[in-house]
Design an enzyme around this catalytic site. Structure first.
Site, mmCIF file in Angstrom:
data_model
loop_
_atom_site.group_PDB
_atom_site.id
_atom_site.type_symbol
_atom_site.label_atom_id
_atom_site.label_comp_id
_atom_site.label_asym_id
_atom_site.label_seq_id
_atom_site.Cartn_x
_atom_site.Cartn_y
_atom_site.Cartn_z
ATOM 1 N N ARG A 1 0.780 -1.020 -0.182
ATOM 2 C CA ARG A 1 -0.125 0.082 -0.044
ATOM 3 C C ARG A 1 0.704 1.148 0.111
ATOM 4 N NH1 ARG A 1 -5.375 1.547 1.644
ATOM 5 N NH2 ARG A 1 -5.519 3.724 2.925
ATOM 6 N N HIS B 1 -6.699 1.382 -6.910
ATOM 7 C CA HIS B 1 -7.248 0.564 -5.977
ATOM 8 C C HIS B 1 -7.919 -0.588 -6.300
ATOM 9 C CE1 HIS B 1 -7.941 -0.356 -1.650
ATOM 10 N NE2 HIS B 1 -8.811 0.562 -1.421
ATOM 11 N N GLN C 1 -9.831 -3.225 -3.727
ATOM 12 C CA GLN C 1 -11.437 -2.586 -3.391
ATOM 13 C C GLN C 1 -12.471 -2.788 -4.632
ATOM 14 O OE1 GLN C 1 -12.575 -0.767 -0.320
ATOM 15 N NE2 GLN C 1 -14.377 -1.549 -1.667
ATOM 16 N N ASP D 1 -16.846 8.415 -3.154
ATOM 17 C CA ASP D 1 -15.935 8.253 -2.208
ATOM 18 C C ASP D 1 -15.523 9.618 -1.663
ATOM 19 O OD1 ASP D 1 -13.371 7.489 -1.127
ATOM 20 O OD2 ASP D 1 -12.320 7.248 -3.112
ATOM 21 N N CYS E 1 -16.406 3.177 -0.620
ATOM 22 C CA CYS E 1 -15.213 2.322 -0.124
ATOM 23 C C CYS E 1 -14.666 2.572 1.202
ATOM 24 C CB CYS E 1 -13.994 2.557 -1.114
ATOM 25 S SG CYS E 1 -13.709 4.339 -1.456
ATOM 26 N N ARG F 1 -14.018 -7.088 1.480
ATOM 27 C CA ARG F 1 -12.546 -6.969 1.270
ATOM 28 C C ARG F 1 -11.718 -7.925 1.551
ATOM 29 N NH1 ARG F 1 -10.357 -1.876 1.194
ATOM 30 N NH2 ARG F 1 -8.563 -3.063 0.738
#
Length: 297
Positions: A95, A122, A125, A213, A253, A281
């Site tokens: 990450r 991402h 996700q 988001d 998310c 997830r």
């Protein structure tokens, strides 16, 4: 060596395979006796917890490595850290801030690299999002997903994932916050180009899923006030959800800022599937790791 840096690394059949593997409640122990290095430049609640548990469920041992332990390109180069970790573990998740970091890792790694988030993508996700939609609506192909907000890393991975699974994506962004031509060219090559509009109502009209988001992501704190002004009118509220298809789902998310990008009565309402989405997830990470281990074999 197969890596997973964004959803466009996959073929449609491979994405479908990952979703099917993610739904397996009793996965094979493909990581038994093996480690998974999880390198985090940026903190996370869901990504770390979900990925660690996915590794455990596959019989492996997750090794969390925080930014204080390994200073990429400070104490050691990205390449040296990658080669070292590949000597201990069966897979490396990262990450990071810059997408170029995971690209550099993939260029030298002898084990799969998984992008757990970068400034451009991402993808884990996005896999969890598709898993959630399929579980709730029964299928993916032919559905319309409306994304309201910044054409950011999340939107980019969603565009690829939606296109590869046969979904149509519409994205509503304020002027200056949509996809650039440099973003759209690779999407066109994969048949994943979204429809871009400037009005949320136009994107949401008749959509099966409405997604948003935060307006200012981690690292954009200095832009937060300007973004609040620029995104005025882009809050997903009950009036906007009423324009979607009957029974449309709401996804986010997380983390969420109630009263900014989403109204509390939407994210906490009966159309919201945010909590199953968050739980997925873990399942998505498990399916992805299973697939990568199959590819290694």
């Amino acid at each position: 060596m197969r890596h997973f840096l964004d959803a466009d690394d996959l073929q449609p059949s491979e994405l479908a395979r990952i979703l099917n593997l993610a739904a397996d409640p009793k996965p094979p122990q493909v990581l038994a006796g093996k480690g998974a290095a999880l390198l985090f430049e940026k903190p996370s609640a869901r990504t770390r917890s979900a990925t660690e548990m996915a590794v455990v469920q596959l019989g492996g041992h997750p090794i969390y490595i925080g930014p204080a332990e390994v200073g990429l390109d400070q104490r050691e180069t990205v390449e040296d850290v990658t080669r070292t970790l590949a000597g201990y573990t069966a897979v490396i998740g990262a990450r990071v801030f810059a997408h170029s970091t995971v690209e550099r890792m993939a260029a030298v790694s002898s084990v799969p690299i998984v992008n757990l988030l970068s400034d451009q993508a991402h993808p884990t996700q996005a896999v969890a999002d598709l898993l959630t939609i399929r579980a709730e609506l029964g299928h993916l192909e032919g559905l319309t997903l409306a994304y309201v907000g910044d054409a950011n890393n999340m939107a980019r991975s969603l565009a690829y994932a939606a296109g590869l699974s046969g979904m149509a994506l519409r994205i509503a962004s304020p002027e200056g916050y949509g996809f650039k031509e440099s973003d759209l060219r690779p999407m066109r090559r994969r048949g994943c180009e979204p429809v871009q509009v400037s009005k949320p109502a136009e994107a949401v009209s008749g959509a099966d899923v409405v997604y948003t988001d935060v307006w200012a992501s981690m690292g954009q704190e200095a832009e937060a006030e300007k973004r609040r002004q620029d995104f005025a009118g882009f809050t997903v509220n009950r009036a906007l959800m009423a324009r979607a298809a009957p029974g449309a789902l709401f996804l986010h998310c997380l983390p969420a800022h109630r009263g900014e990008e989403v109204e509390a009565r939407v994210i906490d309402g009966d159309r919201s599937r945010v909590w199953p989405q968050a739980a997925n997830r873990m399942h998505a990470a498990r399916g992805l790791l299973l697939w990568l281990m199959e590819e290694v074999d």
